[in-house]
Design a protein around this motif. Sequence first.
Motif: not given
Length: 299
Positions: A1-21
């Motif tokens: 689902m997320e991979i279909r979203n190709n908007i960079l602003g969104y992707l950046k937020k998502k990956y930043v959150q992924d790195l919180f751990d």
Amino acid sequence: MEIRNNILGYLKKKYVQDLFDYYDEREAEQLLSILIEHFFSITRNELILNPDYRLSESEILKLHMAVKELKKYRPVQYITGVVEFHGLKLEVNPDVLIPRPETEELVKLITDREKDSDLTVLDIGTGSGCIAIGLKSLLTRAHVNASDISQSAINIAQTNADANYMEVAFQIHDILNSKEPIRDKKGKQILFDIIVSNPPYVTQEDKRKMHQNVLDYEPHSALFVTDNKPLKYYEAILNFSKENLKTGGRIYFEINESRKNEMVALMNQFGYSDIKLVKDLRYKSRFVFGSKKNHHCRA
Ligand code: GLN
């Protein structure tokens, strides 16, 4: 689902959150900004102004793989393969240490103190070439030489000098074991006005406090010394300087702040004068320099 979203602003937020751990919030955001600028030439500010920039699938994959490496604590500089040092772009890989901000300060310390004249300079253990190339960029009239024990380090340092149009003469030299001087193209021994080095100085005791991204990825040969001989590189360089540094010539070292007193004592013992310790921006005694006295010169 997320991979279909190709908007960079969104992707950046998502990956930043992924790195919180793995990283704190601020660092995670900085890391993503570095990756996005490197891969897509979009600066942090440009993305804020234009968050709807769209990525292709292969671009998303690039970002995805890089984030995966960050989760393994691979230093971002080894992922992008570049660092900025004194305004110069330098290539790095795991054969060489990632240049530290302190080492930029070392270059500044030297160029603030030395006049841009016909100086002959040697950087021992040059790694990526950062000190030698940084010095050449600011002391444009100097003849800069640099040595390292590692051929792969010399290769990358040469690439960096060429890419920045800086003339530096590199050569393989084993400072711990070789009694050979550094020679010019005609085979004549070079006598130096300035010798500089940021040799390995991290002890096993310091190592315990070091982060995984350094321990797992950076070259141990450029970092560590044994606890029983923590100053062995400095001793070797000072011995080399007996025959290869001119009288009145200067030595500049980056040091382990916990050894500052021993370093001053060592420089005294080798007959240096005007020995000074200098603190880095984090208020740690990080550099020492001194001049070679007349009566200790054998030449
Ligand atoms: N300052 C570096 C670090 O703390 C060490 C550099 C060196 O050993 N010369 O990782």
